[in-house]
Design an enzyme around this catalytic site. Structure first.
Site, PDB file in Angstrom:
ATOM      1  N   PHE A 111       0.851  -1.188   0.000  1.00  0.00           N
ATOM      2  CA  PHE A 111       0.000   0.000   0.000  1.00  0.00           C
ATOM      3  C   PHE A 111       0.892   1.244   0.000  1.00  0.00           C
ATOM      4  O   PHE A 111       1.868   1.316   0.750  1.00  0.00           O
ATOM      5  CB  PHE A 111      -0.870  -0.041   1.258  1.00  0.00           C
ATOM      6  N   ASP A 182       2.161  -5.649   8.208  1.00  0.00           N
ATOM      7  CA  ASP A 182       1.006  -4.761   8.188  1.00  0.00           C
ATOM      8  C   ASP A 182      -0.229  -5.651   8.021  1.00  0.00           C
ATOM      9  O   ASP A 182      -0.353  -6.372   7.026  1.00  0.00           O
ATOM     10  CB  ASP A 182       1.128  -3.763   7.028  1.00  0.00           C
ATOM     11  N   TYR A 207     -10.641   0.316  10.896  1.00  0.00           N
ATOM     12  CA  TYR A 207     -11.880   0.763  10.232  1.00  0.00           C
ATOM     13  C   TYR A 207     -12.252  -0.153   9.071  1.00  0.00           C
ATOM     14  O   TYR A 207     -13.262   0.053   8.427  1.00  0.00           O
ATOM     15  CB  TYR A 207     -11.753   2.213   9.738  1.00  0.00           C
ATOM     16  N   LYS A 208     -11.405  -1.152   8.793  1.00  0.00           N
ATOM     17  CA  LYS A 208     -11.723  -2.094   7.706  1.00  0.00           C
ATOM     18  C   LYS A 208     -12.555  -3.240   8.293  1.00  0.00           C
ATOM     19  O   LYS A 208     -13.687  -3.011   8.694  1.00  0.00           O
ATOM     20  CB  LYS A 208     -10.425  -2.534   7.026  1.00  0.00           C
ATOM     21  N   ARG A 354     -12.888  -4.331  -6.883  1.00  0.00           N
ATOM     22  CA  ARG A 354     -12.538  -5.065  -5.667  1.00  0.00           C
ATOM     23  C   ARG A 354     -13.781  -5.324  -4.814  1.00  0.00           C
ATOM     24  O   ARG A 354     -14.607  -4.422  -4.628  1.00  0.00           O
ATOM     25  CB  ARG A 354     -11.531  -4.202  -4.900  1.00  0.00           C
TER      26      ARG A 354
HETATM   27  C1  LIG Z   1      -5.770   0.892   4.558  1.00  0.00           C
HETATM   28  C2  LIG Z   1      -4.293   0.816   4.623  1.00  0.00           C
HETATM   29  C3  LIG Z   1      -3.525   1.889   5.128  1.00  0.00           C
HETATM   30  C4  LIG Z   1      -4.150   3.184   5.530  1.00  0.00           C
HETATM   31  O1  LIG Z   1      -3.359   3.916   6.421  1.00  0.00           O
HETATM   32  P1  LIG Z   1      -4.007   5.115   7.244  1.00  0.00           P
HETATM   33  O2  LIG Z   1      -2.898   5.739   7.951  1.00  0.00           O
HETATM   34  O3  LIG Z   1      -5.037   4.495   8.154  1.00  0.00           O
HETATM   35  O4  LIG Z   1      -4.679   6.023   6.274  1.00  0.00           O
HETATM   36  C5  LIG Z   1      -2.148   1.704   5.226  1.00  0.00           C
HETATM   37  N1  LIG Z   1      -1.562   0.557   4.837  1.00  0.00           N
HETATM   38  C6  LIG Z   1      -2.272  -0.476   4.346  1.00  0.00           C
HETATM   39  C7  LIG Z   1      -1.574  -1.719   3.940  1.00  0.00           C
HETATM   40  C8  LIG Z   1      -3.651  -0.370   4.201  1.00  0.00           C
HETATM   41  O5  LIG Z   1      -4.347  -1.367   3.684  1.00  0.00           O
END
Ligand SMILES: *Cc1c(COP(=O)(O)O)cnc(C)c1O
Length: 395
Positions: A111, A182, A207-208, A354
């Protein structure tokens, strides 16, 4: 326990929600709890609520509940801030643990914010660090003796492909690297044995799949035997051993609390606390089984009904997280047309449609209904409507 538990969620009746991998829906208990925290605790108790409502211990209480879902012991998870911040903290700690090494190994599918945080940290410390990002399937071959930290997202946000946590961690340790996982797309999605993997750090958001609401606080895990030697780069007062001693010098807490930074987001943490009630009697292996059943059903239905969509996730369930992606040249417009008809998924550039599968509130009937609506959109080329062509800021 029986799945799903739709009665616990407030999802609009005309919506089939296949985006709980990106933003979980509203748990009914969360609105009630938010109301109480705002009106009774904040409103009536005012600042006394830090003690009377025990706001001060909330980050740890919630951390312990998340720990159970990720295979970590009590006291090993701190909550607060955003996932981006937690990535930075874990990486900065890893740099200190391997001062003679200069390489961060991640993968090209990671990400973006994880990679950006690494780049920002590297340029701040300015010691010639290098970020390597091979293709995800080649990562194992790149774990070499010069790597300080292997930083990977366990489930790829775009394809849903799963790294083998145990195997990768063992390889990282064999060359003396620190392992950071992560778990953004893993926590609440797949069973995890973080302790068993022996990884040094893990981070994730809530939040996911955990349904903590937009902007819900992130979490960070540190292996318990290391915590007293972890040097926090973000040495905030809430990570101090005695925040209210107001000492001029930083003295880290002798627990995972040292990975806290500043004042916790109490309302949002309370919402998350209530959202976690849905997991009380849930066994992650039951969730996994149901998620694989729903995903397999969706793949079969979509491939039969919409042959122009190409599966962009691993076909084998064991190699996939809890989402299914399809590649389609007009994926953005097709997703807008689908959302317009009550089936909510999302789009990730360049061409990925997705869909997330969340057995807490989805059943097979939902999945088949969604595939039928997708068939209408694709076979009837309903996505050609000009109103679906303009991209919003959030896709
Ligand atoms: C959703 C997601 C994020 C989001 O990071 P925020 O700091 O909460 O905006 C970061 N890394 C991964 C792998 C994600 O899936």
């Amino acid at each position: 326990m029986s799945l799903p538990k739709k009665e616990l969620f407030d999802i609009p009746a005309d919506v089939i929600y296949l985006d709980g991998n990106s933003l979980g829906p509203l748990p009914k208990g969360a609105s009630t709890r938010a109301g109480e925290v705002i009106e009774k605790e904040w409103g009536r108790e005012l600042i006394r609520a830090w003690n009377t409502a025990d706001w001060i211990a909330l980050p740890k209480r919630v951390g312990d509940r998340i720990a159970r879902l990720i295979g970590a012991p009590e006291g090993s998870v701190a909550t607060g801030d955003t996932l981006s911040i937690k990535v930075y903290q874990a990486l900065a700690a890893a740099f200190k643990m391997r001062p003679e090494r200069r390489v961060i190994l991640s993968d090209r599918g990671n990400f973006p914010t994880d990679l950006y945080m690494a780049q920002g940290l590297m340029s701040t410390v300015d010691k010639g660090y290098e970020l390597r990002t091979p293709a995800p399937e080649d990562v194992m071959d790149h774990i070499s003796e010069d790597v300080a930290a292997v930083m990977l997202t366990h489930v790829d946000y775009r394809s849903g492909r799963l790294h083998d946590m145990k195997e990768v961690t063992e390889r990282a340790h064999a060359v003396g690297a620190v392992m950071i996982w992560d778990l953004a797309h893993s926590a609440g999605a797949v069973p995890l044995d973080l302790s068993g993997s022996k990884a040094e750090f893990a981070v994730g958001c809530t939040y996911k799949y955990l349904n903590g609401g937009p902007g819900a606080p992130a979490f960070i895990y540190a292996r318990p035997d290391l915590i007293e030697s972890v040097e926090p780069a973000l040495a905030g007062w809430m990570g101090h051993e005695a925040p209210f001693a107001m000492e001029p010098d930083y003295r880290p807490a002798m627990s995972t609390e040292r990975l806290r930074v500043g004042t916790p987001p109490v309302v949002q943490l309370s919402i998350l606390d209530a959202a976690l009630d849905a997991w009380n009697d849930v066994d992650m292996s039951d969730i996994r089984k149901a998620s694989l059943d729903l995903s397999e059903c969706f793949i079969a239905e979509v491939e039969r009904r919409c042959p122009v969509l190409k599966l962009a996730s691993p076909r084998e369930g064991e190699l996939r997280g809890s989402q299914v992606s399809f590649a389609f040249e007009h994926g953005y417009a097709a997703m807008q047309a689908l959302i317009d008809r009550g089936v909510i998924g999302d789009f990730r550039a360049p061409d990925i449609m997705r869909f997330g599968f969340t057995p807490l509130y989805l059943d097979e009937e939902d999945v088949i209904a969604a595939a039928k609506i997708l068939e209408k959109v694709i076979a009837g080329e309903l996505w050609r409507d000009p109103k679906y062509q303009t991209k919003s800021r959030v896709t």
